[in-house]
Scaffold this active site. Structure first.
Site, PDB file in Angstrom:
ATOM      1  N   CYS A 245       0.868  -1.187   0.000  1.00 49.66           N
ATOM      2  CA  CYS A 245       0.000   0.000   0.000  1.00 49.66           C
ATOM      3  C   CYS A 245       0.901   1.233   0.000  1.00 49.66           C
ATOM      4  CB  CYS A 245      -0.840   0.017   1.266  1.00 49.66           C
ATOM      5  SG  CYS A 245      -1.887  -1.417   1.439  1.00 49.66           S
TER       6      CYS A 245
ATOM      7  N   HIS B 113       8.249 -35.034 -33.944  1.00 49.26           N
ATOM      8  CA  HIS B 113       6.942 -35.041 -34.643  1.00 49.26           C
ATOM      9  C   HIS B 113       6.717 -33.741 -35.388  1.00 49.26           C
ATOM     10  CE1 HIS B 113       6.056 -38.732 -32.487  1.00 49.26           C
ATOM     11  NE2 HIS B 113       6.586 -38.148 -31.423  1.00 49.26           N
TER      12      HIS B 113
ATOM     13  N   ARG C 222       1.334   1.772  -5.900  1.00 48.35           N
ATOM     14  CA  ARG C 222       1.520   0.741  -4.852  1.00 48.35           C
ATOM     15  C   ARG C 222       0.201   0.087  -4.476  1.00 48.35           C
ATOM     16  NH1 ARG C 222       6.360   1.084  -1.965  1.00 48.35           N
ATOM     17  NH2 ARG C 222       5.373   0.013  -0.248  1.00 48.35           N
TER      18      ARG C 222
ATOM     19  N   TRP D 106      -3.869  -1.518  -1.292  1.00 53.97           N
ATOM     20  CA  TRP D 106      -3.853  -2.773  -2.053  1.00 53.97           C
ATOM     21  C   TRP D 106      -4.398  -3.807  -1.072  1.00 53.97           C
ATOM     22  CZ3 TRP D 106      -3.305  -4.496  -6.904  1.00 53.97           C
ATOM     23  CH2 TRP D 106      -3.170  -5.871  -7.083  1.00 53.97           C
TER      24      TRP D 106
ATOM     25  N   LYS E 101       6.649 -15.063 -22.601  1.00 56.78           N
ATOM     26  CA  LYS E 101       7.359 -13.866 -22.114  1.00 56.78           C
ATOM     27  C   LYS E 101       8.102 -13.200 -23.262  1.00 56.78           C
ATOM     28  CE  LYS E 101       5.906 -12.950 -18.955  1.00 56.78           C
ATOM     29  NZ  LYS E 101       4.772 -13.768 -18.779  1.00 56.78           N
TER      30      LYS E 101
ATOM     31  N   GLU F  90       5.654 -11.656 -25.953  1.00 51.76           N
ATOM     32  CA  GLU F  90       4.800 -10.513 -25.598  1.00 51.76           C
ATOM     33  C   GLU F  90       5.594  -9.242 -25.329  1.00 51.76           C
ATOM     34  OE1 GLU F  90       2.418 -10.724 -22.040  1.00 51.76           O
ATOM     35  OE2 GLU F  90       3.778 -12.098 -21.094  1.00 51.76           O
TER      36      GLU F  90
ATOM     37  N   ASN G 117       0.805  -0.462   6.179  1.00 51.95           N
ATOM     38  CA  ASN G 117       1.200  -1.223   4.997  1.00 51.95           C
ATOM     39  C   ASN G 117       1.777  -2.535   5.496  1.00 51.95           C
ATOM     40  OD1 ASN G 117       2.031  -2.125   2.519  1.00 51.95           O
ATOM     41  ND2 ASN G 117       3.973  -1.008   2.574  1.00 51.95           N
ATOM     42  N   GLY G 118       1.200  -3.666   5.040  1.00 51.90           N
ATOM     43  CA  GLY G 118       1.715  -4.969   5.486  1.00 51.90           C
ATOM     44  C   GLY G 118       0.600  -5.858   5.976  1.00 51.90           C
TER      45      GLY G 118
ATOM     46  N   LYS H 239      -3.043  -5.148 -19.262  1.00 51.66           N
ATOM     47  CA  LYS H 239      -2.724  -5.914 -18.054  1.00 51.66           C
ATOM     48  C   LYS H 239      -3.876  -6.856 -17.705  1.00 51.66           C
ATOM     49  CE  LYS H 239      -0.324  -7.318 -14.650  1.00 51.66           C
ATOM     50  NZ  LYS H 239       0.762  -8.272 -14.954  1.00 51.66           N
TER      51      LYS H 239
ATOM     52  N   GLU I 203       5.759 -20.835 -20.933  1.00 49.77           N
ATOM     53  CA  GLU I 203       5.810 -19.527 -20.275  1.00 49.77           C
ATOM     54  C   GLU I 203       7.003 -18.714 -20.774  1.00 49.77           C
ATOM     55  OE1 GLU I 203       3.931 -17.706 -18.803  1.00 49.77           O
ATOM     56  OE2 GLU I 203       5.180 -16.244 -17.758  1.00 49.77           O
TER      57      GLU I 203
END
Ligand code: AGP
Length: 614
Positions: free
Chosen positions: A2, A510, A27, A76, A491, A494, A102-103, A609, A487
């Site tokens: 946060c 194959h 944040r 957050w 990466k 993109e 924050n936490g 996103k 993956e």
């Protein structure tokens, strides 16, 4: 993660708080609020709203506040979904103390019930409100805020940073740091405190970074810092900040993606500390008794998701078949939702999603529910649509992921799905307690292994420099590293716009082997595993056709290193945990190749996103 800001000084505090929050919004952005002591009307003024900072700013337009002390917060969510009630600042039951946090306070539930027994009423679901009321309970005895905080934080477990004040003493801010960042900004006739320097740069570049267990007393003229570690008043050196705001938001990294890659060890550490209890049992705080009862009757599992989350689902699926020994189907959401899936109440459908808003995955959730399956969301964004609509949710606690290319959220999905598989295996008694303990012992070493890989990752830069102009890459893997191949290829695609294809290595003969020549780089993910020798055979086939071999293998594998043009070693870990490490060099390779090609790494072309449309 946060955003926190505090101010005390000659300026009117509200504009200072808002300007600071504007710079901290990266944040966290699901709700925001401020608290201050209104000079004219007197008393504590608290204004907070769900939604982005703009909603709060609009609300503030209705107020004229003259204040010289105040705190602000942009959230957050981790405990309690985004809402005005759960937004910070939080005030204690007497209405005297306002606090931003924050936490995570890990033992908030026990403290909350103890306070409720003393008739303390709570207005939110947050751990933060528990913190401020524990402080308030001590403040009522001593009437000294510093002493009350000093006593309360000793009882609180977890990682957190607090900034607070009492309306009884409108000249003093108190700030406390444990693991989560807090920095003091030094002004003339004014002082500031914030989660990071971003919020301070419009006013000062002279800062003091608080250290763990520092308890600071901040007035407009003076800063005093008490260390709970040494139990003494101490001096902290001020330093000058040379960053601009953009750099500060990335904490000095050139891109959010790179910063988030380097946050992966902390994310893993935080997940393991929340999910593995002191008695060694795995614990998901958000799964209630009713859902756990349903979980025990499950006969089949499906992992449904998109993109990177789909790759995490493939690893999760292997773990579910290997440990709880349940059949597990994995599909991309866009196929599942139109595939008229055969489901009933004995099915568990796991929806994996960072944003919790992906349209195809939301539709898949609704399809699964309509067919009577039990639905479990594995989500990063607290209170998101998929988190709210699923029968149950497990949060991945990766914190806000700003880079469009997912890195730490993928890491968090992998860790969470592996823990879920081990948890289900424990419940179904398909794993012995001693075997699980050994596996979790290895799991607890992963943050350190992850940090070691990141420490050595620059060695891979040379490989990116050799190949960044190439337009075609092939990624090969087997078992739980076949998803890693997918993956790694995603990466690269993109963010660098090169063509990259992930393949099961056993499929080489194959078709893909026709691609191999002296121009073709092949990234081979070959850590120690049941199929290691098969990977070596594949690599020999590539060499025999002059292919370029870029291998990710286990430390000490000299045979593999010798047959590779580039080799990156990872520590030896149980095969099922290796995807947590093998993906890191691939993230870095994609990042470096993209940067060398001058790409917009954090916001690649054509991408978003969160894909909230079909
Ligand atoms: C990952 O790097 C991509 N940005 C993308 O594939 C992403 O994983 C996918 O869109 C799913 O998003 P979600 O996890 O928010 O559902």
């Amino acid at each position: 993660m946060c955003g926190i800001i505090g101010y005390v000084g000659y300026q009117n505090t509200v504009p200072v708080l808002i300007k600071g929050l504007e710079r901290l919004e990266y944040r966290g952005y699901d709700s925001a609020g401020i608290a201050c002591v209104d000079q004219k009307k007197g008393g504590l003024c608290l204004i907070k709203e769900k939604g982005k900072l703009g909603v709060l700013k609009e609300k503030l337009g209705d107020f004229t506040i003259e204040a010289h002390i105040g705190i602000g917060h942009t959230r957050w969510a981790t405990h309690g979904e985004p809402s005005r009630a759960n937004a910070h600042p939080h005030v204690d039951a007497t209405g005297k103390i306002a606090l931003v946090h924050n936490g995570i306070i890990e033992n908030y539930a026990a403290i909350k019930s103890a306070l409720q027994k003393k008739k303390v009423r709570f207005l939110s679901q947050t751990d933060t409100e528990v913190g401020v009321n524990l402080i308030g309970s001590y403040y009522r005895k001593s009437h000294k805020l510093f002493d009350a905080v000093k006593r309360a934080v000793v009882e609180l477990h977890g990682f957190f940073a607090f900034v607070l004040f009492s309306k009884d003493d409108p000249d003093t801010l108190i700030a406390y740091k444990r693991s989560n960042p807090l920095v003091i900004g030094l002004g003339r006739g004014e002082n500031f405190v914030a989660s990071d320097v971003t919020a301070l740069l419009p006013y000062t570049r002279q800062v003091i970074y608080l250290e763990d267990e520092d308890l600071a007393v901040i007035t407009a003229k003076e800063i005093s810092i008490y260390s709970l570690k040494t139990r003494s008043w101490i001096k902290r050196q001020a330093t000058t900040v040379h960053w601009d705001v953009a750099q500060a938001q990335k904490q000095g990294f050139p891109h959010f993606m790179l910063k988030e890659m380097y946050e992966q060890p902390e994310v893993l550490k935080s997940i393991l500390s929340k999910r593995i209890q002191k008695n060694g049992e795995i614990f998901f705080d958000t799964l209630d008794r009713k859902f756990l009862k349903r979980l025990r009757k499950i006969k089949r599992v499906s992992m449904i998701s998109c993109g990177t989350a789909y790759h995490a689902g493939l690893v999760g699926s292997i773990a579910v078949e290997q440990y709880p020994r349940l059949p597990c189907n994995t599909q991309v959401s866009s196929e599942f939702r139109y595939g008229n899936p055969i489901l009933d109440s004995k099915d568990l459908v796991v929806l994996i999603t960072q944003s919790g808003e992906t349209a195809d995955t939301l539709a898949a959730l609704r399809e699964a529910k309509a067919k009577g399956a039990a639905t479990l969301a594995v989500v990063n964004v607290v209170g998101s649509t998929i988190a709210r609509e699923a029968d149950a949710v497990i949060y991945t606690y990766a914190g806000p992921e700003i880079g469009v290319a997912s890195t730490k959220a993928y890491m968090a999905q992998l860790a969470t799905l592996l823990l879920l598989a081990f948890y289900m295996a424990r419940g179904r008694k398909t794993i012995q307690a001693v075997e699980l303990r050994a596996l979790l012992r290895e799991f607890k070493k992963m943050p350190e292994h992850c940090a070691k890989v990141l420490k050595e990752i620059k060695r891979f830069e040379r490989c990116a420099q050799k190949h960044y102009t190439r337009r075609n890459f092939l990624y090969l893997g087997r078992g739980c590293n076949y998803p890693t191949a997918l993956e790694g290829a995603l990466k690269l695609k993109e963010i660098s716009y090169a063509h990259a294809h992930g393949y099961a290595a056993g499929e080489m003969k194959h078709g893909p082997i026709a691609l191999i020549d002296h121009e073709q780089p092949v990234i081979c993910i070959a850590p120690d595993s049941l199929t290691y020798d098969k990977m070596i055979s594949n690599i020999q086939e590539i060499r025999a056709r002059d292919g370029i071999v870029i291998a990710i293998g286990t430390e000490g594998r000299k045979d593999l290193e010798k047959m590779s043009d580039d080799f990156f070693a990872i520590p030896k870990v149980p095969e099922i945990l290796s995807p947590l490490l093998t993906v890191i060099p691939l993230q870095f390779l994609a990042y470096k190749i993209a940067v060398l090609n001058g790409r917009d790494v954090d916001q690649p072309r054509n991408l978003a996103k969160s894909v909230t449309v079909e």
